[in-house]
Scaffold this active site. Structure first.
Site, mmCIF file in Angstrom:
data_model
loop_
_atom_site.group_PDB
_atom_site.id
_atom_site.type_symbol
_atom_site.label_atom_id
_atom_site.label_comp_id
_atom_site.label_asym_id
_atom_site.label_seq_id
_atom_site.Cartn_x
_atom_site.Cartn_y
_atom_site.Cartn_z
ATOM 1 N N LYS A 329 0.885 -1.161 0.000
ATOM 2 C CA LYS A 329 0.000 0.000 0.000
ATOM 3 C C LYS A 329 0.926 1.215 0.000
ATOM 4 C CE LYS A 329 -3.438 2.347 2.948
ATOM 5 N NZ LYS A 329 -4.395 2.192 4.064
ATOM 6 N N GLU A 333 -3.478 7.110 1.956
ATOM 7 C CA GLU A 333 -3.832 7.344 3.354
ATOM 8 C C GLU A 333 -2.587 7.511 4.225
ATOM 9 O OE1 GLU A 333 -6.542 4.072 4.256
ATOM 10 O OE2 GLU A 333 -8.213 5.292 3.551
ATOM 11 N N ARG A 366 -1.215 -2.187 -4.598
ATOM 12 C CA ARG A 366 -2.621 -1.799 -4.437
ATOM 13 C C ARG A 366 -2.952 -0.502 -5.179
ATOM 14 N NH1 ARG A 366 -4.601 -0.973 0.878
ATOM 15 N NH2 ARG A 366 -6.495 -2.179 0.633
ATOM 16 N N ARG A 378 -13.157 11.595 -5.271
ATOM 17 C CA ARG A 378 -12.309 10.490 -4.801
ATOM 18 C C ARG A 378 -12.521 9.217 -5.628
ATOM 19 N NH1 ARG A 378 -12.470 8.106 1.371
ATOM 20 N NH2 ARG A 378 -12.167 5.957 0.759
ATOM 21 N N LYS A 402 -9.720 -2.771 -5.343
ATOM 22 C CA LYS A 402 -10.932 -3.074 -4.563
ATOM 23 C C LYS A 402 -12.131 -3.221 -5.509
ATOM 24 C CE LYS A 402 -9.540 -0.963 -0.210
ATOM 25 N NZ LYS A 402 -9.871 -0.118 0.937
ATOM 26 N N ASP A 407 -14.657 2.392 -1.199
ATOM 27 C CA ASP A 407 -13.996 1.622 -0.151
ATOM 28 C C ASP A 407 -14.915 0.578 0.465
ATOM 29 O OD1 ASP A 407 -12.300 0.715 1.739
ATOM 30 O OD2 ASP A 407 -12.330 2.487 3.003
ATOM 31 N N GLU A 435 -16.326 -4.426 7.674
ATOM 32 C CA GLU A 435 -16.058 -3.080 8.194
ATOM 33 C C GLU A 435 -17.262 -2.160 8.033
ATOM 34 O OE1 GLU A 435 -12.716 -1.263 6.237
ATOM 35 O OE2 GLU A 435 -13.003 0.669 7.221
HETATM 36 C C1 GCU Z 1 -10.178 1.495 4.566
HETATM 37 C C2 GCU Z 1 -10.040 1.067 5.988
HETATM 38 C C3 GCU Z 1 -8.628 1.218 6.478
HETATM 39 C C4 GCU Z 1 -7.669 0.492 5.526
HETATM 40 C C5 GCU Z 1 -7.888 0.991 4.115
HETATM 41 C C6 GCU Z 1 -7.111 0.212 3.083
HETATM 42 O O1 GCU Z 1 -10.011 2.873 4.451
HETATM 43 O O2 GCU Z 1 -10.905 1.816 6.799
HETATM 44 O O3 GCU Z 1 -8.543 0.687 7.769
HETATM 45 O O4 GCU Z 1 -6.367 0.702 5.904
HETATM 46 O O5 GCU Z 1 -9.235 0.837 3.763
HETATM 47 O O6 GCU Z 1 -7.707 -0.601 2.403
HETATM 48 O O7 GCU Z 1 -5.917 0.398 2.946
#
Ligand code: GCU
Length: 749
Positions: A329, A333, A366, A378, A402, A407, A435
């Site tokens: 990743k 984020e 990813r 987004r 994904k 998400d 989730e």
């Molecule tokens: C979502 C999730 C995160 C996770 C992210 C990801 O945002 O809430 O906890 O890290 O997906 O897939 O990287």
């Protein structure tokens, strides 16, 4: 699996009174104590139905069917020279022993009717002699046939590899577990997807990000010296559904996992997984060369950085020759990545790919990326960032996407990247852990949701270009120079809870994921029926209503959480419960108001050509449909359109009335699920029945909460009364807004 009642029972969210007398730990009343003593002295130890056995529960077959099976399975002819061969043989002996009351006799050659012959041409002279057509089965496929061998009736399970034979052994057991006839078998199957991988979002301190089933099953502190028997049970369960890879640590990765002390632990786990055909992979933190390597940079074009990763790969492969590779990743984020050094995703992925390539490793890179400096929708950002790099990735890279562009929302249209990168293998990423779908307490079977995505038509190469064909590589097989890799990843819902997944029904999602990874064209309903039969009972009076509940459960959750294409309206941070009012904070696209865009006039995110134009990321026939409010599937109406509160929808209702109707419909469906389950008490052991019943009660309470809070909030915009017969929310909007859950499980850290 090991049977013990040690950890049974008390789920943190349980609202149930303990149904079996006093709770463990309390003082037993005298009578209960006497009963307990008598039971202990006089009876064989009862096995707790705590769900630990998963779908590998080999409960005795009813006497009629058992007789037929026994006659066909009198003797077992199976090699035992390798670890995998021994595992396959032991599975058959254990499974058949449980199902039929006695294991078949083990023999070197079939010398009577009813032989079960397992193996490969290399491992079994008998199978070599049969000259079976094993071409086309590949390394992991198998066939099962009823034949006459040396004049005796026999069932042959044959493959090209030991792991193929192991998969065949599990399939044979499944036939018995689901009460299929086995006297005229002629089936052959091989996986359509090469890499069938679980992603554990497990931290090294055992916290599981978005995990609702206790702690991580990986006991890093006691590894490598203590190998918890659970690891073996985990490997068995996965092999039984064809999963052949596991990423042990969180995508929000800690570089420590790549240090010698941890690699020793990873090596120990790889040793447990190996006989079951499961490779281990690790999530790699892109900045690891700086954090644990002492380098000043992690720039993928820097020679010292490249050398560091190559040396790291060599070190890993020296310990774990069949190490799978890395999951990354990056620049997402807040995670580090190649863009921090002015490089592209392809530069970053290729640098790691070059490090593992000499060892046969792969990189899963990813595509879940979005930037808060980017003012664009987004939903569009992954496509915008990745499509220009199609064709630039090394052969041993898969881009992991994904299922939808936001998400893992309760329902999303398929991700526009599918079909848009013909030169790059795209790995599907599903989220097994729920989730956004009620954590472990809501009964939501994800099979229909995954089936919907896999069957969606991208129109990338004309009609019939389904997402499943992109994922298994068949759609773009002729693309010049395209790598032959294919893969599917599932974010695991596995934890230290006795029942593995935090609830009995969440096991079905793990199961369904494995089955769909093996064959993405399977039917979600068939998978549900198979699972119910293996896990609970074959009685049609049970199977039919339970499969019905499961099949209706996803739509129900969508209805009571985010109907008509609404999305991302859950509590901030922990994602528990409704919070459509969330606004402000560090970034707009982490708020609810960014996604629902409710005003006095209407609601929904305008992604049409005149809005954010996300529709144009789809192939023209799909874009046209999504762009048109009259043609877009109503389940995605507010995903793509901002509509007026009084606009009419297909039912003839106004949008506002339809929204309220759907919220209520979701709650009503849960109520119906409860009633169905309550009526099935006679078909299930009391322990599992009780837990499912109490969890359904939680689900109903929370479905009502979602409905009421959402309606109370959106009514402040629509200003419209509730339709006739619709109950007002139980509490005020202020009440719902005041609820806080600082200790909700599974938080990101
Ligand atoms: C979502 C999730 C995160 C996770 C992210 C990801 O945002 O809430 O906890 O890290 O997906 O897939 O990287």
């Amino acid at each position: 699996m090991v049977h013990t009642t040690a950890n049974r029972g008390h789920h943190p969210l349980s609202v149930a009174p303990w149904p079996y007398g006093r709770r463990p730990g309390g003082r037993l009343p005298l009578f209960a104590f006497a009963c307990w003593l008598a039971a202990l002295l006089c009876l064989p130890a009862a096995q707790a139905e705590d769900g630990h056995d998963l779908w590998l529960r080999h409960a005795p077959v009813e006497s009629g069917a058992a007789g037929d099976y026994r006659a066909r399975l009198v003797q077992l002819v199976a090699p035992e020279a390798t670890a995998t061969q021994r595992v396959a043989r032991d599975e058959l002996l254990r499974g058949l022993g449980g199902l039929l009351g006695a294991s078949p006799a083990v023999s070197n050659a079939p010398d009577r009717d009813g032989a079960l012959i397992l193996g490969t041409p290399a491992s079994s002279p008998r199978i070599a002699k049969l000259g079976l057509d094993l071409d086309g089965l590949g390394a992991e496929g198998y066939l099962i046939r009823s034949l006459s061998v040396d004049g005796h009736t026999a069932t042959v399970v044959a493959a090209n590899s030991d792991v193929g034979a192991l998969y065949g052994a599990f399939h044979l057991l499944r036939l018995l577990q689901t009460r299929q006839p086995i006297d005229a078998l002629d089936l052959r199957t091989s996986p359509k997807v090469a890499l069938r991988v679980l992603n554990h979002w497990d931290n090294l301190d055992r916290h599981v990000e978005r995990g609702y089933a206790g702690q991580s099953i990986w006991d890093w502190h006691r590894l490598p010296d203590w190998l918890d028997p659970r690891y073996t049970d985990y490997a068995r369960a996965n092999a039984s559904i064809g999963i052949n890879g596991t990423v042990l640590n969180n995508v929000n990765a800690n570089a420590q996992i790549l240090t010698p002390a941890y690699l020793e632990k990873v090596e120990a786990l790889a040793g447990v997984m190996r006989p079951y055909g499961i490779r281990v992979y690790l999530s790699a933190r892109f900045s690891a060369p700086m954090e644990i390597g002492g380098l000043k940079t992690a720039d993928p074009k820097d020679a010292a950085v490249q050398r560091w990763w190559r040396a790291k790969a060599d070190e890993i492969y020296a310990k774990i020759p069949d190490f799978g590779g890395f999951l990354v990743k990056a620049n997402s984020e807040g995670q580090p990545g190649p863009q921090d050094f002015g490089r592209s995703h392809a530069d970053g992925a290729n640098m790691l790919a070059d490090a593992v390539a000499p060892h046969g490793g792969i990189v899963m890179w990813r595509a879940f990326v979005y930037s808060d400096e980017e003012p664009d929708d987004r939903a569009k950002q992954a496509y915008t960032e990745f499509v220009p790099h199609d064709g630039e990735f090394r052969d041993n890279v898969l881009v992991q996407v994904k299922n939808g562009a936001i998400d893992f929302q309760p329902r999303e249209p398929f991700h526009p990247l599918f079909g848009a990168m013909p030169k790059t293998p795209l790995m599907m990423e599903f989220q097994i852990t729920k989730e956004y779908l009620g954590f472990a307490t809501h009964l939501v079977y994800l099979g229909p949701m995954w089936e919907e995505v896999l069957r969606a038509d991208t129109y990338a190469k004309g009609e019939g270009s389904t997402v499943a064909k992109v994922v298994d590589g068949s759609l773009e097989a002729d693309e010049p120079g395209r790598s032959r890799l294919s893969g599917m990843a599932g974010v695991a819902n596995i934890g230290s809870d006795r029942d593995w997944s935090g609830s009995h029904f969440d096991q079905a999602n793990w199961y369904a994921y494995g089955r769909l990874a093996w064959d993405p064209y399977l039917d979600a309903r068939d998978i549900a029926a198979e699972w119910v039969r293996m896990t609970f009972s074959n009685d049609p009076a049970f199977v039919d209503p339970v499969v019905g509940m499961m099949m209706a459960s996803h739509q129900a959750a969508v209805d009571y959480m985010t109907p008509l294409g609404l999305h991302h309206l859950m509590g901030r941070g922990h994602h528990y419960g409704p919070a459509p009012w969330v606004e402000g904070g560090p970034r707009a696209d982490w708020t609810s108001v960014y996604f629902h865009r409710a005003t006095k006039e209407g609601i929904g995110f305008d992604r049409t050509k005149t809005g954010s134009d996300a529709v144009s990321q789809y192939a023209p026939p799909v874009a046209e449909v999504f762009n048109d409010p009259a043609r877009v599937p109503e389940d995605f109406l507010l995903w793509f359109h901002h509509r007026g509160w009084t606009d009419r929808v297909s039912s003839g209702r106004t949008l506002w009335d339809e929204l309220v109707h759907r919220y209520s419909r979701g709650v009503a469906e849960v109520q119906e699920m409860r009633a169905t389950w309550d009526g099935l008490a006679d078909h299930v052991d009391p322990e599992r029945h009780h837990q499912v019943a109490r969890f359904l009660a939680i689900q109903q309470k929370e479905a009502q909460w979602w409905r009421d809070a959402s309606i109370a909030y959106f009514q402040t915009f629509s200003g419209l009364p509730l339709p006739e017969g619709e109950a007002a929310p139980l509490h005020s909007l202020d009440y719902y807004k005041s609820l806080e859950f600082p200790n909700a499980p599974g938080d990101g850290r």
